[in-house]
Design an enzyme around this catalytic site. Structure first.
Site, PDB file in Angstrom:
ATOM      1  N   ASP A 103       0.971  -0.937  -0.212  1.00  0.00           N
ATOM      2  CA  ASP A 103      -0.009   0.150   0.197  1.00  0.00           C
ATOM      3  C   ASP A 103       1.148   1.262  -0.211  1.00  0.00           C
ATOM      4  O   ASP A 103       0.871   2.093  -0.907  1.00  0.00           O
ATOM      5  CB  ASP A 103      -1.132   0.160   0.992  1.00  0.00           C
ATOM      6  N   ASP A 106       7.002   3.673   3.448  1.00  0.00           N
ATOM      7  CA  ASP A 106       6.791   5.089   5.099  1.00  0.00           C
ATOM      8  C   ASP A 106       8.312   5.017   4.925  1.00  0.00           C
ATOM      9  O   ASP A 106       8.774   5.503   4.615  1.00  0.00           O
ATOM     10  CB  ASP A 106       5.489   4.846   5.726  1.00  0.00           C
ATOM     11  N   LYS A 135       5.894   7.479   0.079  1.00  0.00           N
ATOM     12  CA  LYS A 135       5.868   9.009   1.005  1.00  0.00           C
ATOM     13  C   LYS A 135       6.954   9.019   1.628  1.00  0.00           C
ATOM     14  O   LYS A 135       7.960   8.490   2.761  1.00  0.00           O
ATOM     15  CB  LYS A 135       5.280   8.579   2.895  1.00  0.00           C
ATOM     16  N   PHE A 156      -0.931  11.339   7.404  1.00  0.00           N
ATOM     17  CA  PHE A 156      -2.152   9.922   7.633  1.00  0.00           C
ATOM     18  C   PHE A 156      -2.868   9.984   6.641  1.00  0.00           C
ATOM     19  O   PHE A 156      -3.772  10.270   6.661  1.00  0.00           O
ATOM     20  CB  PHE A 156      -1.940   9.901   9.211  1.00  0.00           C
ATOM     21  N   ILE A 157      -2.602   9.464   5.814  1.00  0.00           N
ATOM     22  CA  ILE A 157      -4.088   8.490   4.967  1.00  0.00           C
ATOM     23  C   ILE A 157      -4.353   7.188   4.824  1.00  0.00           C
ATOM     24  O   ILE A 157      -3.846   6.544   5.689  1.00  0.00           O
ATOM     25  CB  ILE A 157      -2.478   9.382   3.383  1.00  0.00           C
ATOM     26  N   ARG A 169     -10.700   1.245   5.741  1.00  0.00           N
ATOM     27  CA  ARG A 169      -9.681   0.263   3.899  1.00  0.00           C
ATOM     28  C   ARG A 169     -11.164   0.457   2.833  1.00  0.00           C
ATOM     29  O   ARG A 169     -10.467   0.570   2.438  1.00  0.00           O
ATOM     30  CB  ARG A 169      -9.467  -1.035   4.930  1.00  0.00           C
TER      31      ARG A 169
HETATM   32  P1  XMP Z   1       6.965   1.200   6.972  1.00  0.00           P
HETATM   33  O1  XMP Z   1       7.714   2.667   8.346  1.00  0.00           O
HETATM   34  O2  XMP Z   1       7.677  -0.229   6.951  1.00  0.00           O
HETATM   35  O3  XMP Z   1       5.698   1.389   7.259  1.00  0.00           O
HETATM   36  O4  XMP Z   1       7.433   1.800   5.192  1.00  0.00           O
HETATM   37  C1  XMP Z   1       4.934   0.703   6.133  1.00  0.00           C
HETATM   38  C2  XMP Z   1       3.223   0.327   6.622  1.00  0.00           C
HETATM   39  O5  XMP Z   1       3.282   1.104   7.872  1.00  0.00           O
HETATM   40  C3  XMP Z   1       1.359   1.481   7.298  1.00  0.00           C
HETATM   41  N1  XMP Z   1       1.359   3.072   6.669  1.00  0.00           N
HETATM   42  C4  XMP Z   1       0.056   4.095   6.962  1.00  0.00           C
HETATM   43  N2  XMP Z   1      -1.209   3.416   7.004  1.00  0.00           N
HETATM   44  N3  XMP Z   1      -2.290   5.464   6.661  1.00  0.00           N
HETATM   45  C5  XMP Z   1      -1.998   4.012   6.716  1.00  0.00           C
HETATM   46  O6  XMP Z   1      -3.201   3.710   7.031  1.00  0.00           O
HETATM   47  C6  XMP Z   1      -0.134   5.744   5.915  1.00  0.00           C
HETATM   48  O7  XMP Z   1      -0.414   7.117   6.062  1.00  0.00           O
HETATM   49  C7  XMP Z   1       0.447   4.984   6.928  1.00  0.00           C
HETATM   50  N4  XMP Z   1       2.322   4.541   6.178  1.00  0.00           N
HETATM   51  C8  XMP Z   1       2.667   3.672   7.186  1.00  0.00           C
HETATM   52  C9  XMP Z   1       1.155   0.895   5.740  1.00  0.00           C
HETATM   53  O8  XMP Z   1       0.708  -0.628   6.626  1.00  0.00           O
HETATM   54  C10 XMP Z   1       2.443   0.304   5.613  1.00  0.00           C
HETATM   55  O9  XMP Z   1       2.308  -0.897   5.091  1.00  0.00           O
HETATM   56 MG    MG Z   2       1.302  -2.288   5.413  1.00  0.00          MG
END
Ligand code: XMP
Ligand code: MG
Length: 178
Positions: A103, A106, A135, A156-157, A169
């Protein structure tokens, strides 16, 4: 959440962009392997579910679908800083082309973990990462997606698979709270 849910990317634009991204992905595999070589597409549950379903409709090569379940976010809006593998059972992927579909990237922790796993444990031939949202400003690990649909800034989205405490979701667009 007592804030208002606003639209960041509407459904029509998002779906059009995902189609374009599928063309980019088709182009990469066609150029490097031809369109007869099988691609294993790996959905990272739960967040990638809608993006995976939409993207896969437009891929032109023969595909196998696999699903893994990882978690790096606890409840709320902040990454827990460690990845829990809830389900990582996969068929043999040695010498296969693998496209991991997520998805959002981050901090990069989740996909760094999965990329290492695919390369070193599964010994896949070619592992690429496709994410719906990049992101970039939140990145803490040295990793970037090979393919992404949209750039998002540090908010945060939710929606199109992304959740806040498991809700939102099913929303057919990408939204944020204000
Ligand atoms: P990392 O930090 O491992 O994060 O790159 C990835 C996971 O964190 C969740 N994530 C989000 N979920 N809105 C969400 O609903 C957001 O803005 C967001 N930022 C990170 C997501 O599950 C992703 O797999
Ligand atoms: Mg995820």
């Amino acid at each position: 959440m007592d804030k208002e849910l606003k639209i960041l990317v509407d459904s029509e634009k998002l779906i059009a962009r995902i189609k374009e991204l599928a063309d980019e992905i088709n182009g990469y595999y066609e150029k490097n392997y031809g369109l007869n070589e099988e691609l294993t597409i790996v959905c990272v549950l739960k967040g990638a579910v809608m993006f995976f379903a939409e993207l896969s409709k437009y891929l032109n090569m023969p595909t196998c679908m696999e699903f893994v379940s990882l978690s790096s976010y606890g409840a709320g809006e902040k990454s827990s800083g460690k990845v829990s593998a809830l389900n990582l059972s996969l068929p043999p992927l040695e010498n296969k082309n693998v496209l991991v579909v997520e998805d959002i990237m981050d901090t990069g922790l989740t996909l760094k973990f999965l990329l290492d796993f695919m390369k070193t444990k599964c010994k896949a031939k070619d592992v690429k990462l496709a994410v719906m949202c990049d992101k970039k400003c939140a990145r803490k690990y040295d990793i970037s997606p090979d393919f992404y649909a949209i750039d998002v800034d540090d908010k945060f989205i939710v929606g199109f698979g992304l959740d806040y405490n498991e809700n939102y979701r099913n929303i057919p667009y990408i939204g944020y709270f204000e």
